[in-house]
Structures are given as structure tokens and as C-alpha cells.
Write a protein that holds these residues in place. Sequence first.
Motif, short mmCIF file in Angstrom:
data_model
loop_
_atom_site.label_atom_id
_atom_site.label_comp_id
_atom_site.label_asym_id
_atom_site.label_seq_id
_atom_site.Cartn_x
_atom_site.Cartn_y
_atom_site.Cartn_z
N UNK A 1 31.84 97.44 -2.85
CA UNK A 1 33.01 98.30 -3.35
C UNK A 1 32.90 99.54 -4.48
N UNK A 2 33.14 98.01 -5.21
CA UNK A 2 32.79 98.65 -7.63
C UNK A 2 31.37 99.99 -7.21
N UNK A 3 30.46 98.96 -6.49
CA UNK A 3 29.15 99.58 -6.73
C UNK A 3 29.14 101.04 -6.28
N UNK A 4 29.45 101.07 -4.40
CA UNK A 4 29.63 102.34 -3.76
C UNK A 4 30.38 103.48 -5.42
N UNK A 5 30.89 102.71 -6.32
CA UNK A 5 32.53 104.11 -6.91
C UNK A 5 31.14 104.36 -8.03
N UNK A 6 30.13 103.72 -8.30
CA UNK A 6 29.13 103.18 -9.71
C UNK A 6 28.20 103.76 -9.91
N UNK A 7 26.83 103.11 -8.51
CA UNK A 7 25.88 103.29 -8.83
C UNK A 7 25.46 105.21 -8.84
N UNK A 8 24.41 105.29 -9.77
CA UNK A 8 24.62 106.51 -9.59
C UNK A 8 23.27 106.89 -8.57
N UNK B 1 20.16 108.01 -6.21
CA UNK B 1 18.55 106.80 -6.56
C UNK B 1 19.12 105.41 -6.99
N UNK B 2 20.12 105.36 -6.82
CA UNK B 2 20.10 103.34 -7.02
C UNK B 2 19.67 102.96 -5.71
N UNK B 3 20.30 101.17 -5.66
CA UNK B 3 20.67 100.51 -4.16
C UNK B 3 20.83 99.18 -4.63
N UNK B 4 22.12 99.36 -2.95
CA UNK B 4 22.32 97.61 -3.69
C UNK B 4 21.89 96.72 -2.59
N UNK B 5 21.76 95.83 -2.42
CA UNK B 5 21.33 94.64 -2.16
C UNK B 5 21.77 93.60 -2.41
N UNK C 1 27.87 100.05 5.42
CA UNK C 1 27.89 101.06 4.19
C UNK C 1 26.84 101.86 3.96
N UNK C 2 25.24 101.39 4.61
CA UNK C 2 24.24 102.71 3.82
C UNK C 2 24.79 103.82 5.06
N UNK C 3 25.08 104.08 6.28
CA UNK C 3 25.59 105.12 7.47
C UNK C 3 27.21 105.72 5.80
N UNK C 4 27.28 104.78 5.50
CA UNK C 4 29.17 105.24 5.11
C UNK C 4 28.69 106.10 3.80
N UNK D 1 20.66 103.31 -1.41
CA UNK D 1 20.11 102.68 -0.68
C UNK D 1 21.00 101.23 -0.86
N UNK D 2 21.23 100.71 0.70
CA UNK D 2 22.17 99.60 0.94
C UNK D 2 20.99 98.92 2.03
N UNK D 3 20.98 97.15 1.48
CA UNK D 3 20.07 96.18 2.99
C UNK D 3 20.57 95.64 2.08
N UNK D 4 20.20 94.37 2.89
CA UNK D 4 20.29 92.63 2.88
C UNK D 4 19.23 92.03 3.02
#
Length: 245
Positions: free
Chosen positions: A124-131, A133-137, A168-171, A178-181
Motif C-alpha cells: 500500500x505504501x509502495x503504491x502511494x510512492x513508487x515512481x 518506471x518502478x517495480x514492486x516485487x 495489484x498489478x491490474x489496479x 510493474x507488480x510481480x511475486x
Amino acid sequence: MSTATRRVAIVTGGSRGIGRAVAERLAAEGQAVVIAYARNDAEADAAVKGILANGGAAVAVKADVADEKAVEALFEVAEREFGGVDVVVHAAGIMLVGPLADFGLEDLDRMHRTNIRGTFVVDREAVRRVRPGGAIINFSTSVTKLATPGYTAYAASKGAVDAMTLILARELRGRDVTVNAVAPGPTATDLFLDGKDEATVERLAKASPMERLGRPNDIADLVAFLAGPGRWVNGQVVYANGGAI
């Protein structure tokens, strides 16, 4: 690399094991790294010193990943020290095992607090702040597919991580994030090897056609790809287990 162009990564669970290998790998590729850790100050300090000694940039922040205020403060350190956040690798988690019939509810709640609530809070915090071109893994596990007896509670907690990742990737449509596991199989870390006899370790190593356990750097290689050039991989759970499943 100037601070204006340098990417910035937060790695939770980054003081040891796979998380530390990830932090070191991203730092070696030129990213500034914020290592989040739960307890061991000495290990976190050693991880930061190792990165600095190799010419990288890193700081460590003690944070409970399930505490929203602590996670907000973690991201604020990244923004204050390095100017923003581009990559979030959520490797922090706990694994408690035992048959469902005997598994204590206190252990279940403890593991779910870290693995499920912790992932939710960090993401949730990543969604609010990641610029852009970024990635959540996030970190899942191959046990969700291996269906190994004794891992019911742990696999259930990581199944929730899978669900959060895919949705989340679709949201984040249109955000260029990008959002992956990543779902490792048996990997030779101190925590994994602790308490296992040689026969058990050998059996687990033979489960893969590669006939060895994974190494932390094997997983770090995949994370580095997803955090960098792998922009067309999105909304996936990527199994990193040498072909065990």
C-alpha cells in the motif's frame, strides 16, 4: 551515477539470507538501497557496510512491516536520503511449519500478521510512492504448488500474497509500475538449513532436475531482472526452483 538518475530500492528483510543477496545485487547494479530489518542491528549494519565498501549506497532502517507508521517512516527515509523510491522488494516474512491438526492459532496469527498484513501494508505504501518506471516485487513460495505436508499455514499466507500481487498489478493500470511475486523453492540459507539433517537436505536438493538447492544469488538474479530490464513481465508469480515443479 548522479543522484538525479540513480534508482532507489527498498528491500525488506534485507539484512540476511535472500533479502541480503537482493540488496547487494541491486546495489552492485547502481541502485541506492534502503535495507529494512526487524531485529538484528549487527546484521543490518554489516549488510550496509558491505555495500558501502564496494562503492554502493545504502542505509538500514529497523521497521515492523506490519506497522503502518513504521512503514511510512521507512519510505520517508528513502525519500529523504536518496530522493524517491523506484523499486520495492518485499522479502520479509516468517515460516512456521507443522500439520494443520496440531498448528497453534497463535502461530497462525503471528505468521499471517507478518506475511499477509505485512505485504498489504508495504504494498500500500509502495503504491502511494513508487515512481513511474518502478517495480514492486513480493515474495511468495513454491510450496503453494508443491503442496508439501506440514506447510499448510505458511502456504496459505503466501497464497494471499499471490492474490494481492496479481490484483495489484491490474489496479495500477496506466501507472507504468510493474507488480510481480517471486516464489523460491528450497534455497540454501541459514534459516532454511537450520534443524534439517543431511538426508533431508539431500532429498530436497534432488527434487529439482538441477539436483541442488537454490542459492540466494539465484533468487537475486531474478529479482534484479524484474526490478530492471524485465518491464514486460507484470502481474505474475514467477517460480524460481530449478524445475522442481
